[in-house]
Design an enzyme around this catalytic site. Sequence first.
Site, PDB file in Angstrom:
ATOM      1  CE  LYS A  54      29.744  58.135 -15.851  1.00 15.20           C
ATOM      2  NZ  LYS A  54      29.191  56.713 -16.390  1.00 15.20           N
ATOM      3  CD  GLN A  98      29.357  53.738 -18.257  1.00 16.29           C
ATOM      4  OE1 GLN A  98      29.710  54.474 -17.673  1.00 16.29           O
ATOM      5  NE2 GLN A  98      28.304  54.144 -19.094  1.00 16.29           N
ATOM      6  CG  ASP A 121      25.449  54.782 -11.491  1.00 16.49           C
ATOM      7  OD1 ASP A 121      25.495  55.911 -11.767  1.00 16.49           O
ATOM      8  OD2 ASP A 121      25.848  53.707 -12.199  1.00 16.49           O
TER       9      ASP A 121
END
Length: 295
Positions: A54, A98, A121
Amino acid sequence: MPAQIISGTEIAKQIRQELKQEITELKDKHNLIPGLVTVLVGEDPASQVYVGSKVKTCDALGVYSERYDLPAETSQEELLTLIDKLNKDRKIHGILVQLPLPKHINETEVLYAIDPKKDVDGFHPVNVGKLMIGEPDYLPCTPHGIQQLLIRSGVKIEGAEVVVVGRSNIVGKPIANILIQKKEGANATVTICHTRTKDMAFHTKRADILIVAAGKPKAITADMVKEGVVVIDVGVNRIGKTPEGKAILCGDVDFDTVKEKAKAISPVPGGVGPMTITMLMLNTVKAAKVSAGLA
Ligand code: NAP
């Protein structure tokens, strides 16, 4: 006729080029640089790889990035304090925590603490709810990537019988929800299968578009699909290592046999995977534009 290979690598490349141009324009015309922060707790090797890619993609596209790698023993309170600080940080438009988090941290409470405007997200219940009513700000990255793979490969979604295998909150449920919306690139009839489905092959054989996110290597075999199906394989299963120690990956679909019947199929690796990070970048750019009143 051999199946068309739906290459996530190629389609992600196209979208990244479009994004790079948009990011340059935002910088030149509005002095706006999209910013993403990644927060990793613990030393899970797979998570470290995901966070690393990322950050690398941010660098490649001109997105500002910050990375917090916290020790596994970080308390929930410390993590929530960091999220509160990042919610207020004007350089940061997207916050990515994460998953999975260590067991002593309540994942739901942490995801709820992220400002929904920075939830790139798309996991915050506000964003899940907005998707449900057809007014999403941020589509969750993997399902959005799947939809883009279909659209950009010229697959007709409207009116199609779509069967989704898997009902997780991050893939199965949201992709079903995206594809039933009364919108362009959707308007499908969707069935969701899971471990309590009575006769899964009965459903998968009816599919014009089959999306598989079960996390079970080669769970879908050629006898379970019809001729001419379009298959999107979301699964990522590590089934061994090369002599050099690199992970050998396979999807949830028995690619070699299913591709003989399919009209089009996405491979693993090189299918959905590259799309997920690309959609994260797209959401980060959108979040930056929203913060500046440009979207
Ligand atoms: P998950 O949370 O474990 O959910 C798996 C789902 O599949 C569950 O709903 C489960 O049913 C269902 N399932 C499992 N085995 C089944 C079977 N034999 N028949 C029918 N249904 C079955 O997994 P996930 O997070 O959605 O991820 C799924 C796969 O996609 C994993 O391999 C993951 O690594 C991969 N993935 C890839 C990306 C990417 O970017 N490429 C992103 C996310 C996930 P129950 O609900 O009944 O248990």
